[in-house]
Design a protein around this motif. Structure first.
Motif, short mmCIF file in Angstrom:
data_model
loop_
_atom_site.label_atom_id
_atom_site.label_comp_id
_atom_site.label_asym_id
_atom_site.label_seq_id
_atom_site.Cartn_x
_atom_site.Cartn_y
_atom_site.Cartn_z
N ASN A 250 0.84 -1.20 0.00
CA ASN A 250 0.00 0.00 0.00
C ASN A 250 0.88 1.25 0.00
N ARG A 251 0.37 2.25 -0.71
CA ARG A 251 1.11 3.51 -0.80
C ARG A 251 0.34 4.61 -0.08
N VAL A 252 1.07 5.68 0.29
CA VAL A 252 0.50 6.74 1.13
C VAL A 252 0.64 8.09 0.44
N GLY A 253 -0.47 8.84 0.40
CA GLY A 253 -0.43 10.24 -0.02
C GLY A 253 -0.29 10.45 -1.51
N TYR A 254 -0.22 11.74 -1.88
CA TYR A 254 -0.06 12.10 -3.28
C TYR A 254 1.18 11.44 -3.88
N HIS A 255 0.98 10.87 -5.07
CA HIS A 255 2.04 10.20 -5.84
C HIS A 255 2.60 8.96 -5.13
N GLY A 256 1.99 8.59 -4.01
CA GLY A 256 2.39 7.36 -3.34
C GLY A 256 3.86 7.30 -3.02
N LEU A 257 4.40 8.40 -2.51
CA LEU A 257 5.84 8.47 -2.29
C LEU A 257 6.33 7.50 -1.22
N PHE A 258 5.43 7.10 -0.31
CA PHE A 258 5.80 6.07 0.67
C PHE A 258 5.03 4.80 0.35
N GLN A 259 5.73 3.68 0.36
CA GLN A 259 5.10 2.38 0.13
C GLN A 259 5.45 1.44 1.28
N ALA A 260 4.44 0.84 1.87
CA ALA A 260 4.65 -0.06 3.01
C ALA A 260 5.33 -1.35 2.55
N ASP A 261 6.40 -1.74 3.24
CA ASP A 261 7.07 -3.01 2.91
C ASP A 261 6.66 -4.11 3.89
N HIS A 262 5.68 -3.80 4.77
CA HIS A 262 5.12 -4.79 5.68
C HIS A 262 3.79 -4.21 6.18
N PRO A 263 2.92 -5.02 6.73
CA PRO A 263 1.67 -4.48 7.28
C PRO A 263 1.99 -3.47 8.39
N ASP A 303 -3.54 20.21 4.03
CA ASP A 303 -4.16 20.28 5.35
C ASP A 303 -3.85 19.08 6.24
N MET A 304 -3.15 18.09 5.73
CA MET A 304 -2.92 16.84 6.47
C MET A 304 -1.56 16.25 6.16
N LEU A 305 -1.13 15.39 7.05
CA LEU A 305 0.07 14.60 6.80
C LEU A 305 -0.10 13.26 7.51
N ALA A 306 0.71 12.27 7.09
CA ALA A 306 0.62 10.92 7.65
C ALA A 306 1.82 10.63 8.52
N VAL A 307 1.58 9.89 9.61
CA VAL A 307 2.66 9.51 10.52
C VAL A 307 2.60 8.01 10.79
N ASP A 308 3.75 7.47 11.11
CA ASP A 308 3.89 6.04 11.40
C ASP A 308 3.48 5.78 12.85
N LEU A 309 2.57 4.84 13.06
CA LEU A 309 2.14 4.49 14.41
C LEU A 309 2.75 3.18 14.90
N THR A 310 3.70 2.67 14.14
CA THR A 310 4.36 1.43 14.54
C THR A 310 5.04 1.60 15.90
N GLY A 311 4.67 0.75 16.84
CA GLY A 311 5.29 0.78 18.15
C GLY A 311 4.86 1.92 19.05
N ILE A 312 3.90 2.73 18.60
CA ILE A 312 3.42 3.84 19.41
C ILE A 312 2.28 3.35 20.30
N GLU A 313 2.50 3.31 21.58
CA GLU A 313 1.52 2.75 22.51
C GLU A 313 0.28 3.63 22.60
N ASN A 314 -0.89 2.97 22.56
CA ASN A 314 -2.17 3.63 22.79
C ASN A 314 -2.48 4.73 21.78
N ALA A 315 -1.86 4.66 20.59
CA ALA A 315 -2.14 5.68 19.57
C ALA A 315 -3.48 5.40 18.91
N GLY A 316 -4.28 6.43 18.78
CA GLY A 316 -5.59 6.28 18.14
C GLY A 316 -6.14 7.63 17.76
N LEU A 317 -7.43 7.65 17.44
CA LEU A 317 -8.06 8.92 17.12
C LEU A 317 -7.88 9.90 18.26
N ASN A 318 -7.56 11.12 17.91
CA ASN A 318 -7.40 12.22 18.85
C ASN A 318 -6.09 12.17 19.64
#
Length: 358
Positions: A250-263, A303-318
């Motif tokens: 799966n790719r992220v954002g405009y032009h898919g500049l980031f592509q996940a190499d694992h779930p 108006d937005m950006l994406a961040v990696d939540l890998t290993g981030i404890e209790n990360a969720g909406l808000n």
């Protein structure tokens, strides 16, 4: 609820950073630089935190008048001076100081009815941005003293490379040029910016002009703000407004500049380049999620950006996200985005709510 993108402005950090300026330049008067809405921090509350300085300097005439109307009695210097004869009436009315950096300004003064102005004569010693040529300086001083247009005169220049440890020779050349052309003049002088305040004590004359260091960022590429005991005055923060589970490929954002190499799990943050976050910040630019370091993923949107939540404890909406601040220095974000902290702080958009911490 309002959009969660906010900038927290810590007035105590501004006051602390002023003490650092005084530590480095204990015998000089301090002209605090408040241009560009106090580097994005907000003019009036920044001025309130720095109220004990000896003077303020900025570019915008309306902002200078705003400071004077707010009751500040210190010298207020316009760093590009005046642009028309008509403006001189306001300089006189509000007792504003003007930088003189080209001969046309001298002509405007000569053609005007205004006297007793507080003038800073800027000399070009090598930056080749603003300032009178070295050979123009003697005639300029003579003309100003003969026609009695100046109540006070201060001499100034600006260093081009004081932030670069490899450019000491350049700084010394500029200093020597300034000293040579002004030799015998008894006027006060102003030379040192933030970098020179810290690194070149021999440039501490009557006035120093701190800018970026007041706001808690480092003027140097080789020294952090923490190493200089500077405290960040701005924390840019927001919250996660969406969560996605990515599959491998799966790719992220405009032009898919980031592509996940694992779930993996990612969060979408309500902050983008229309808020002042740099669009060109690449994947791996540091962010803080739930007080844990993480990283930006893919292209920053308006108006937005994406961040990696890998290993981030209790990360969720808000979940809270810090884009820059104490734990994520603005200098570090700027380095990742191949720009400077100056640009990031000044680019903070008006739509971002500024919350003042006293």
């Amino acid at each position: 609820m309002p959009r969660p993108t906010q900038a927290f402005i810590d007035l105590s950090a501004l006051t602390h950073n002023l003490t650092i300026v005084r530590h480095y330049a204990p015998h000089a008067r301090i002209m605090a630089i408040l241009k560009a809405n106090a580097y994005g921090h907000g003019l009036l509350h920044t001025a309130s935190a720095l109220k004990d300085v000896d003077g303020f300097a900025l570019l915008e005439l309306d902002a200078a008048i705003c400071l004077r109307n707010a009751g500040y009695q210190q010298p207020i210097l316009l760093l590009e001076g005046f642009f028309s004869i008509e403006e001189l009436a306001l300089f006189e009315q509000y007792q504003l100081s003007a930088v003189i950096h080209h001969t046309e300004q001298i002509a405007m003064l000569s053609d005007s009815k205004y006297h007793d102005l507080d003038l800073f004569i800027k000399i070009n010693t090598g930056m080749n941005r603003l300032g009178l040529a070295l050979e123009q300086f003697p005639q300029t001083i003579r003309k100003l003293t003969e026609n009695q247009r100046a109540k006070r005169i201060t001499l100034m220049t600006h260093f081009a490379c004081a932030d670069d440890p490899a450019e000491e020779e350049n700084v010394m050349q500029q200093l020597e040029s300034f000293q040579a052309v002004t030799k015998g003049c008894g006027y006060p002088r102003s030379l040192a910016n933030s970098a020179a305040i810290i690194r070149y004590p021999q440039t501490h004359t009557d006035w120093v002009r701190p800018g970026i260091m007041l706001y808690g960022a480092s003027p140097f590429p080789d020294k952090t703000a923490l190493e200089l005991d500077l405290q960040p005055a701005m924390t840019l923060s927001s919250r996660i407004i969406a969560i996605h589970e990515l599959k491998t490929g799966n790719r992220v954002g405009y032009h898919g500049l980031f592509q996940a190499d694992h779930p993996m799990r990612i969060g979408i943050v309500a902050c983008g380049y229309a808020d002042g976050y740099p669009r060109h910040a690449p994947t791996n630019t540091p962010v803080l999620v739930n007080n844990q370091r993480s990283r930006l993923l893919g292209r920053v949107s308006m108006d937005m950006l994406a961040v990696d939540l890998t290993g981030i404890e209790n990360a969720g909406l808000n979940s809270p996200v810090v884009l820059w601040g104490k734990e994520i220095p603005v200098d570090e974000v700027a380095q990742s985005a191949e720009t400077t902290s100056y640009e990031l702080l000044c680019a903070l958009a008006p739509r971002v709510e500024r919350i003042v911490l006293v």
